[in-house]
Design an enzyme around this catalytic site. Structure first.
Site, PDB file in Angstrom:
ATOM      1  N   TYR A 214       0.848  -0.917  -0.202  1.00 48.23           N
ATOM      2  CA  TYR A 214      -0.280  -0.182   0.198  1.00 48.23           C
ATOM      3  C   TYR A 214       1.083   1.340   0.171  1.00 48.23           C
ATOM      4  O   TYR A 214       1.858   0.967   0.656  1.00 48.23           O
ATOM      5  CB  TYR A 214      -1.050  -0.109   1.458  1.00 48.23           C
ATOM      6  CG  TYR A 214      -0.524  -0.127   2.598  1.00 48.23           C
ATOM      7  CD1 TYR A 214      -0.273   0.937   3.347  1.00 48.23           C
ATOM      8  CD2 TYR A 214      -0.339  -1.253   2.781  1.00 48.23           C
ATOM      9  CE1 TYR A 214       0.565   0.859   4.412  1.00 48.23           C
ATOM     10  CE2 TYR A 214       0.157  -1.739   4.368  1.00 48.23           C
ATOM     11  CZ  TYR A 214       1.057  -0.170   5.463  1.00 48.23           C
ATOM     12  OH  TYR A 214       1.590  -0.661   6.286  1.00 48.23           O
ATOM     13  N   ASP A 292       1.375  -3.410  23.296  1.00 48.95           N
ATOM     14  CA  ASP A 292       2.073  -5.467  23.125  1.00 48.95           C
ATOM     15  C   ASP A 292       2.381  -5.950  24.303  1.00 48.95           C
ATOM     16  O   ASP A 292       3.008  -6.746  24.631  1.00 48.95           O
ATOM     17  CB  ASP A 292       3.462  -5.450  22.761  1.00 48.95           C
ATOM     18  CG  ASP A 292       2.242  -4.783  20.635  1.00 48.95           C
ATOM     19  OD1 ASP A 292       1.054  -4.836  20.166  1.00 48.95           O
ATOM     20  OD2 ASP A 292       3.541  -4.538  19.604  1.00 48.95           O
TER      21      ASP A 292
HETATM   22  C1  LIG Z   1       5.110  -6.975  10.904  1.00 47.30           C
HETATM   23  C2  LIG Z   1       4.032  -5.665  11.524  1.00 47.30           C
HETATM   24  C3  LIG Z   1       2.999  -5.226  10.461  1.00 47.30           C
HETATM   25  C4  LIG Z   1       2.858  -4.426  11.573  1.00 47.30           C
HETATM   26  N1  LIG Z   1       1.151  -4.201  10.620  1.00 47.30           N
HETATM   27  C5  LIG Z   1       0.147  -2.963  11.635  1.00 47.30           C
HETATM   28  C6  LIG Z   1      -0.335  -2.415  11.190  1.00 47.30           C
HETATM   29  O1  LIG Z   1      -0.577  -2.365   9.595  1.00 47.30           O
HETATM   30  N2  LIG Z   1      -1.714  -1.467  12.172  1.00 47.30           N
HETATM   31  C7  LIG Z   1      -1.852  -1.740  13.723  1.00 47.30           C
HETATM   32  O2  LIG Z   1      -2.717  -1.185  14.342  1.00 47.30           O
HETATM   33  N3  LIG Z   1      -0.694  -2.651  13.770  1.00 47.30           N
HETATM   34  C8  LIG Z   1       0.333  -3.413  12.889  1.00 47.30           C
HETATM   35  N4  LIG Z   1       0.944  -3.485  13.925  1.00 47.30           N
HETATM   36  C9  LIG Z   1       1.303  -4.373  15.172  1.00 47.30           C
HETATM   37  C10 LIG Z   1       2.019  -2.747  15.520  1.00 47.30           C
HETATM   38  O3  LIG Z   1       3.769  -2.104  15.657  1.00 47.30           O
HETATM   39  C11 LIG Z   1       1.977  -2.374  17.217  1.00 47.30           C
HETATM   40  O4  LIG Z   1       1.149  -3.676  17.866  1.00 47.30           O
HETATM   41  C12 LIG Z   1       2.466  -1.145  17.507  1.00 47.30           C
HETATM   42  O5  LIG Z   1       3.918  -1.200  17.448  1.00 47.30           O
HETATM   43  C13 LIG Z   1       2.870  -1.379  19.448  1.00 47.30           C
HETATM   44  O6  LIG Z   1       2.781  -0.539  19.741  1.00 47.30           O
HETATM   45  P1  LIG Z   1       3.263   0.102  21.384  1.00 47.30           P
HETATM   46  O7  LIG Z   1       3.382   1.496  21.610  1.00 47.30           O
HETATM   47  O8  LIG Z   1       2.575  -1.399  21.740  1.00 47.30           O
HETATM   48  O9  LIG Z   1       4.708  -1.040  21.132  1.00 47.30           O
HETATM   49  P2  LIG Z   1       6.426  -1.103  20.383  1.00 47.30           P
HETATM   50  O10 LIG Z   1       5.245   0.027  19.635  1.00 47.30           O
HETATM   51  O11 LIG Z   1       6.959  -1.868  20.962  1.00 47.30           O
HETATM   52  O12 LIG Z   1       6.908   0.475  21.217  1.00 47.30           O
HETATM   53  C14 LIG Z   1       7.044   0.373  22.629  1.00 47.30           C
HETATM   54  C15 LIG Z   1       8.338   1.081  22.744  1.00 47.30           C
HETATM   55  O13 LIG Z   1       8.865   1.205  24.313  1.00 47.30           O
HETATM   56  C16 LIG Z   1      10.196   1.446  24.090  1.00 47.30           C
HETATM   57  N5  LIG Z   1      11.351   0.668  25.156  1.00 47.30           N
HETATM   58  C17 LIG Z   1      11.279  -0.930  24.783  1.00 47.30           C
HETATM   59  N6  LIG Z   1      11.666  -1.338  26.163  1.00 47.30           N
HETATM   60  C18 LIG Z   1      11.913   0.150  27.386  1.00 47.30           C
HETATM   61  C19 LIG Z   1      12.279  -0.016  27.873  1.00 47.30           C
HETATM   62  N7  LIG Z   1      12.944  -0.945  29.057  1.00 47.30           N
HETATM   63  N8  LIG Z   1      12.375   1.194  29.291  1.00 47.30           N
HETATM   64  C20 LIG Z   1      12.438   2.332  28.184  1.00 47.30           C
HETATM   65  N9  LIG Z   1      11.835   2.480  26.779  1.00 47.30           N
HETATM   66  C21 LIG Z   1      11.841   1.229  26.139  1.00 47.30           C
HETATM   67  C22 LIG Z   1      10.828   0.864  22.873  1.00 47.30           C
HETATM   68  O14 LIG Z   1      12.026   1.724  22.178  1.00 47.30           O
HETATM   69  C23 LIG Z   1       9.559   0.972  21.679  1.00 47.30           C
HETATM   70  O15 LIG Z   1       9.405   2.495  21.840  1.00 47.30           O
HETATM   71  C24 LIG Z   1       2.377  -4.620  12.742  1.00 47.30           C
HETATM   72  C25 LIG Z   1       3.139  -5.164  13.413  1.00 47.30           C
HETATM   73  C26 LIG Z   1       4.622  -5.467  12.759  1.00 47.30           C
HETATM   74  C27 LIG Z   1       5.622  -6.880  12.837  1.00 47.30           C
END
Ligand SMILES: Cc1cc2nc3c(=O)[nH]c(=O)nc-3n(C[C@H](O)[C@H](O)[C@H](O)COP(=O)(O)OP(=O)(O)OC[C@H]3O[C@@H](n4cnc5c(N)ncnc54)[C@H](O)[C@@H]3O)c2cc1C
Length: 403
Positions: A214, A292
């Protein structure tokens, strides 16, 4: 002056930033601790379904998001070798009509920039890796790798699938490897102009694997994700670079359009795909999880980011409603969010089977069923995602107030 409740957030990903923004808007004082020295989200696209865009609009990001997004006209699912349509269903205008919110494709860096612009720089602490926490009388202390700490009324672990906050709260536990890995790449749209690709979401299904592409960045770039099975490759990191040749060999015999997309690629990254079984609990005392960290899922419904954004507004609503009573707030947050995120986790797991069928008879049956549905009951296809897309997380949380 009464001080605002201070909410510590470990992790400045989509979930952490969305939570910080929602909390700030509701009058809390969020502080985000992000391990990376610079906010540099992965160089890849993300699909934002209407349940996510609705929430982002409620957070005041609608206009800025529109400026950087591409709204796909339709979803097309195609057969891997011939390119023949298995089914198509409208997305753009229909999502606006049926769900009152757009379907967007954006670059992750743009999404981060939009959230950060609304949030402002103050709450964000970079190069701040959280290692654990200590609960204290009336608050919680998050501990950082450099030996310092910060104190707040609550702590949210939004630190992704390998969450250190989850480990500190509930002990270590391994995520579940799916047996799949994703190749991801972004390339300049002008390079593949000759293919005349529509501004749509296109998914190609083939034996044991699939390929999705896309446009993002207002149409200036094309993003693709190619999912393949693997037994041997378990490292989960965006920094692992794959090669064009490796990807070409994985998609040998697939449609020429895909061969051309791969050939036009400079850099491709690899990512092993993990999820977890739903956790029994997300919260302990004044500490909870989001995104996540709480419910990692396979990306086959493109919902991980969307669910993290939904979590952010629901948690904020619960904290507002139960001001000064963190336990009640977190119980309500879990009650509101767990059933839905569980369902999305399981649906995402199940999708792999549908996309990746490889026995010819099964493939024929699946494709015939979908083609007939499109012909005689297109509404069934169009509305199959209603349960996901029409959800208004904020309204749901606010409704709970009255129960
Ligand atoms: C191939 C692929 C395609 C995807 N496509 C989509 C999509 O099209 N649409 C959609 O909605 N979702 C999609 N996802 C899922 C999406 O990317 C994740 O679910 C989302 O990024 C989760 O966000 P988060 O903030 O929970 O975690 P993350 O994005 O993992 O962010 C966690 C943050 O915490 C930081 N961190 C980690 N440990 C520590 C620590 N100990 N201390 C301080 N900071 C820390 C990291 O550096 C990071 O910045 C996809 C995932 C993959 C793998």
């Amino acid at each position: 002056m009464v001080s605002r409740p201070r909410i510590l957030i470990a992790g400045g990903g989509i979930g952490g930033l969305a939570a910080a923004l929602a909390l700030q808007r509701a009058g809390f004082e969020p502080r985000v601790f992000e391990q990376a020295p610079r906010l540099q989200p992965v160089g890849a696209g993300i699909q934002l379904s209407p349940n996510a865009t609705r929430t982002l609009v409620q957070l005041g990001c609608g206009e800025a998001l529109r400026d950087v997004a591409v709204a796909p006209g339709s979803l097309h699912v195609k057969s891997w070798r011939t390119g023949r349509n298995i089914f198509s269903t409208p997305l753009g205008t229909r999502c606006l009509q049926d769900y009152g919110a757009p379907y967007y494709h954006v670059h992750r860096a743009d999404l981060h920039a939009v959230l950060l612009k609304e949030l402002g720089p103050e709450p964000l602490h970079l190069g701040a890796r959280c290692t654990g926490f200590v609960e204290e009388e009336g608050g919680v202390r998050v501990e950082l790798e450099d030996g310092s700490h910060a104190w707040g009324d609550m702590l949210i672990g939004a630190d992704g699938i390998h969450s250190s906050i989850r480990t500190a709260a509930f002990g270590p536990e391994q995520p579940r490897f799916s047996g799949y890995m994703a190749f991801r790449a972004v390339l300049p749209a002008e390079r593949i102009q000759g293919l005349r690709l529509q501004r749509d979401l296109t998914s190609w299904w083939g034996p044991g694997r699939h390929f999705v592409h896309y446009f993002i960045s207002g149409g200036r770039q094309l993003n693709y994700v190619a999912v393949v099975p693997t037994r041997t490759w378990h490292l989960e990191s965006w920094s692992v670079e794959g090669s064009r040749e490796e990807l070409l060999s994985e998609f040998q015999g697939w449609h020429p359009v895909l061969q051309e997309l791969i050939r036009a690629t400079d850099r491709v990254f690899k990512w092993a795909l993990y999820d977890r079984d739903p956790l029994p609990r997300w919260s302990r005392g004044r500490v909870t999880l989001l995104g996540d960290a709480a419910h990692p899922m396979l990306p086959f419904q493109a919902q991980g980011g969307a669910q993290a954004i939904e979590d952010a507004v629901v948690l904020t609503s619960c904290l507002t409603r139960h001001a000064g009573r963190p336990q009640e707030a977190l119980e309500e947050y879990e009650r509101l969010r767990k059933p839905r995120t569980h369902q999305v986790q399981m649906t995402s797991r199940g999708s792999a089977q549908l996309f990746h069928l490889d026995r010819p008879l099964q493939v024929l049956k699946r494709n015939t069923r979908l083609r007939l549905t499109q012909r005689f009951r297109p509404d069934v296809l169009a509305h199959r995602m209603d349960w996901l897309y029409e959800h208004d997380a904020l309204a749901e949380a606010e409704r709970f107030r009255g129960l």
